[in-house]
Motif scaffolding. Sequence first.
Motif, PDB file in Angstrom:
ATOM      1  N   LEU A 125      28.052  37.597  49.867  1.00  0.00           N
ATOM      2  CA  LEU A 125      27.972  38.636  48.842  1.00  0.00           C
ATOM      3  C   LEU A 125      27.017  38.228  47.728  1.00  0.00           C
ATOM      4  CD1 LEU A 125      28.953  41.281  47.608  1.00  0.00           C
ATOM      5  CD2 LEU A 125      30.890  40.027  46.629  1.00  0.00           C
ATOM      6  N   VAL A 126      27.126  36.980  47.277  1.00  0.00           N
ATOM      7  CA  VAL A 126      26.235  36.497  46.210  1.00  0.00           C
ATOM      8  C   VAL A 126      24.787  36.489  46.687  1.00  0.00           C
ATOM      9  CG1 VAL A 126      25.632  34.493  44.803  1.00  0.00           C
ATOM     10  CG2 VAL A 126      28.028  35.137  45.086  1.00  0.00           C
ATOM     11  N   THR A 127      24.576  35.996  47.915  1.00  0.00           N
ATOM     12  CA  THR A 127      23.213  35.943  48.461  1.00  0.00           C
ATOM     13  C   THR A 127      22.625  37.342  48.584  1.00  0.00           C
ATOM     14  OG1 THR A 127      23.748  33.939  49.703  1.00  0.00           O
ATOM     15  CG2 THR A 127      21.816  35.199  50.414  1.00  0.00           C
ATOM     16  N   THR A 128      23.423  38.266  49.109  1.00  0.00           N
ATOM     17  CA  THR A 128      22.955  39.647  49.259  1.00  0.00           C
ATOM     18  C   THR A 128      22.681  40.279  47.904  1.00  0.00           C
ATOM     19  OG1 THR A 128      24.278  39.874  51.282  1.00  0.00           O
ATOM     20  CG2 THR A 128      23.493  41.907  50.262  1.00  0.00           C
ATOM     21  N   GLY A 129      23.542  39.981  46.925  1.00  0.00           N
ATOM     22  CA  GLY A 129      23.357  40.533  45.588  1.00  0.00           C
ATOM     23  C   GLY A 129      22.100  40.021  44.916  1.00  0.00           C
ATOM     24  N   VAL A 130      21.848  38.730  45.025  1.00  0.00           N
ATOM     25  CA  VAL A 130      20.642  38.156  44.430  1.00  0.00           C
ATOM     26  C   VAL A 130      19.394  38.729  45.091  1.00  0.00           C
ATOM     27  CG1 VAL A 130      19.327  36.018  44.133  1.00  0.00           C
ATOM     28  CG2 VAL A 130      21.794  36.029  43.710  1.00  0.00           C
ATOM     29  N   ALA A 131      19.429  38.827  46.429  1.00  0.00           N
ATOM     30  CA  ALA A 131      18.290  39.383  47.155  1.00  0.00           C
ATOM     31  C   ALA A 131      18.044  40.833  46.754  1.00  0.00           C
ATOM     32  CB  ALA A 131      18.532  39.281  48.658  1.00  0.00           C
ATOM     33  N   ALA A 132      19.141  41.600  46.617  1.00  0.00           N
ATOM     34  CA  ALA A 132      19.013  42.997  46.217  1.00  0.00           C
ATOM     35  C   ALA A 132      18.426  43.109  44.818  1.00  0.00           C
ATOM     36  CB  ALA A 132      20.386  43.681  46.272  1.00  0.00           C
ATOM     37  N   ALA A 133      18.805  42.199  43.932  1.00  0.00           N
ATOM     38  CA  ALA A 133      18.276  42.216  42.571  1.00  0.00           C
ATOM     39  C   ALA A 133      16.768  41.975  42.563  1.00  0.00           C
ATOM     40  CB  ALA A 133      18.982  41.160  41.717  1.00  0.00           C
ATOM     41  N   PHE A 134      16.306  41.047  43.389  1.00  0.00           N
ATOM     42  CA  PHE A 134      14.863  40.786  43.488  1.00  0.00           C
ATOM     43  C   PHE A 134      14.121  42.055  43.897  1.00  0.00           C
ATOM     44  CE2 PHE A 134      15.711  36.353  43.073  1.00  0.00           C
ATOM     45  CZ  PHE A 134      14.497  35.720  42.866  1.00  0.00           C
ATOM     46  N   ALA A 135      14.656  42.722  44.926  1.00  0.00           N
ATOM     47  CA  ALA A 135      13.987  43.914  45.436  1.00  0.00           C
ATOM     48  C   ALA A 135      14.082  45.069  44.449  1.00  0.00           C
ATOM     49  CB  ALA A 135      14.604  44.312  46.782  1.00  0.00           C
ATOM     50  N   ALA A 136      15.252  45.237  43.825  1.00  0.00           N
ATOM     51  CA  ALA A 136      15.453  46.369  42.917  1.00  0.00           C
ATOM     52  C   ALA A 136      14.578  46.260  41.661  1.00  0.00           C
ATOM     53  CB  ALA A 136      16.925  46.468  42.522  1.00  0.00           C
ATOM     54  N   PHE A 137      14.513  45.083  41.093  1.00  0.00           N
ATOM     55  CA  PHE A 137      13.754  44.909  39.850  1.00  0.00           C
ATOM     56  C   PHE A 137      12.246  45.037  40.052  1.00  0.00           C
ATOM     57  CE2 PHE A 137      17.450  42.236  38.124  1.00  0.00           C
ATOM     58  CZ  PHE A 137      18.021  43.354  37.538  1.00  0.00           C
ATOM     59  N   THR A 138      11.786  44.693  41.259  1.00  0.00           N
ATOM     60  CA  THR A 138      10.346  44.755  41.525  1.00  0.00           C
ATOM     61  C   THR A 138       9.947  46.045  42.237  1.00  0.00           C
ATOM     62  OG1 THR A 138      10.602  43.606  43.647  1.00  0.00           O
ATOM     63  CG2 THR A 138      10.223  42.243  41.697  1.00  0.00           C
ATOM     64  N   GLY A 139      10.932  46.724  42.862  1.00  0.00           N
ATOM     65  CA  GLY A 139      10.619  47.940  43.607  1.00  0.00           C
ATOM     66  C   GLY A 139       9.972  47.677  44.948  1.00  0.00           C
ATOM     67  N   GLU A 140       9.953  46.424  45.370  1.00  0.00           N
ATOM     68  CA  GLU A 140       9.358  46.047  46.651  1.00  0.00           C
ATOM     69  C   GLU A 140      10.453  45.606  47.613  1.00  0.00           C
ATOM     70  OE1 GLU A 140       6.409  46.160  47.926  1.00  0.00           O
ATOM     71  OE2 GLU A 140       5.282  46.830  46.163  1.00  0.00           O
ATOM     72  N   ALA A 141      10.562  46.287  48.749  1.00  0.00           N
ATOM     73  CA  ALA A 141      11.604  45.957  49.723  1.00  0.00           C
ATOM     74  C   ALA A 141      11.450  44.537  50.249  1.00  0.00           C
ATOM     75  CB  ALA A 141      11.559  46.952  50.881  1.00  0.00           C
ATOM     76  N   SER A 142      10.218  44.088  50.407  1.00  0.00           N
ATOM     77  CA  SER A 142       9.985  42.755  50.964  1.00  0.00           C
ATOM     78  C   SER A 142      10.512  41.651  50.054  1.00  0.00           C
ATOM     79  CB  SER A 142       8.493  42.539  51.216  1.00  0.00           C
ATOM     80  OG  SER A 142       7.752  42.728  50.033  1.00  0.00           O
ATOM     81  N   ASN A 143      10.677  41.943  48.744  1.00  0.00           N
ATOM     82  CA  ASN A 143      11.197  40.921  47.836  1.00  0.00           C
ATOM     83  C   ASN A 143      12.678  40.656  48.058  1.00  0.00           C
ATOM     84  OD1 ASN A 143       8.784  40.330  46.568  1.00  0.00           O
ATOM     85  ND2 ASN A 143       9.041  41.901  45.005  1.00  0.00           N
ATOM     86  N   ASN A 144      13.302  41.475  48.897  1.00  0.00           N
ATOM     87  CA  ASN A 144      14.681  41.213  49.294  1.00  0.00           C
ATOM     88  C   ASN A 144      14.793  39.891  50.049  1.00  0.00           C
ATOM     89  OD1 ASN A 144      17.502  42.261  49.665  1.00  0.00           O
ATOM     90  ND2 ASN A 144      16.937  42.128  51.814  1.00  0.00           N
ATOM     91  N   PHE A 145      13.674  39.416  50.576  1.00  0.00           N
ATOM     92  CA  PHE A 145      13.684  38.194  51.380  1.00  0.00           C
ATOM     93  C   PHE A 145      13.250  36.956  50.599  1.00  0.00           C
ATOM     94  CE2 PHE A 145      12.757  41.878  54.073  1.00  0.00           C
ATOM     95  CZ  PHE A 145      13.831  41.820  54.956  1.00  0.00           C
ATOM     96  N   VAL A 146      12.869  37.128  49.345  1.00  0.00           N
ATOM     97  CA  VAL A 146      12.394  35.990  48.541  1.00  0.00           C
ATOM     98  C   VAL A 146      13.458  34.901  48.375  1.00  0.00           C
ATOM     99  CG1 VAL A 146      11.646  35.297  46.232  1.00  0.00           C
ATOM    100  CG2 VAL A 146      10.588  37.262  47.351  1.00  0.00           C
ATOM    101  N   PRO A 147      14.726  35.248  48.058  1.00  0.00           N
ATOM    102  CA  PRO A 147      15.731  34.179  47.947  1.00  0.00           C
ATOM    103  C   PRO A 147      15.858  33.351  49.221  1.00  0.00           C
ATOM    104  CG  PRO A 147      16.570  36.185  46.964  1.00  0.00           C
ATOM    105  CD  PRO A 147      15.292  36.556  47.663  1.00  0.00           C
ATOM    106  N   GLY A 148      15.690  33.994  50.372  1.00  0.00           N
ATOM    107  CA  GLY A 148      15.739  33.253  51.626  1.00  0.00           C
ATOM    108  C   GLY A 148      14.598  32.255  51.739  1.00  0.00           C
TER     109      GLY A 148
END
Length: 262
Positions: A125-148
Amino acid sequence: MSDANGADTESGDEHRGSAEASSPPAASEIFGAALGGAARRAGLDPNEGKSTSHVVWGAMGGWRGILESVLPGLLFIVLYTVTIDPETQKGNLWLSLGVSLGAAGVFTVVRLVSRQPITAAMGGLVTTGVAAAFAAFTGEASNNFVPGFITNVLYGSALLVSALIGWTLIGLAIGFLMGDGTSWRADKRKRRAFFWLGIAWAGLFAARLLVQLPLYFASLEGDPGATTALGTAKLVMGLPLFAPMVAVTWLAVRALYPPQPK
């Protein structure tokens, strides 16, 4: 006179012994004990006599662990792909993130209700939430994978550096798991095996980066299929590669520490 000297010597030995006993443990011992405990809780103890398939299945968390690990990411990439607008070449980011995060939340709630350990689900849940925050704040779907990417860099670097300096994390974990402490460093066979296991695990994280980073940068440049390819690559290079590495590590440990006859 001699008795007094003997008494003094014995007192000195006791003082040194108590000082050694009370001296704080080395950082490697603390870290190794923590890693060994984590491995034991994950069911990776050869002394329990489990089969390789049973250990690998347990390390993945069974069906529930697999779903908790795979489903949020799978939902994200599927929903984003099927909602891609032909004109903008972008999918519905908020829907994809919301469903993905909701799935991770459901897994956590289910574990809480059933009074089961929530460590894995909460971590997801934490990992998914952090990844979602990256993507949401930047508006780029690919940033969902940056934490990984960050996780792969950190894990891979730690495993590689520890292997190169002779204090491989694999060896520390297995040494304390098997009650060997750090004495494995005096055994050339064990030291060599743990070195190459550390290199192999570091190679797994490096391979993920080598494959996924080019896709990430391609998505930033506007390639409409790069995000889908990136999500697919992450799923394929996740558990399907993790499981064989666990099996190889397990088999190596069993060879180095054969079970004692009862």
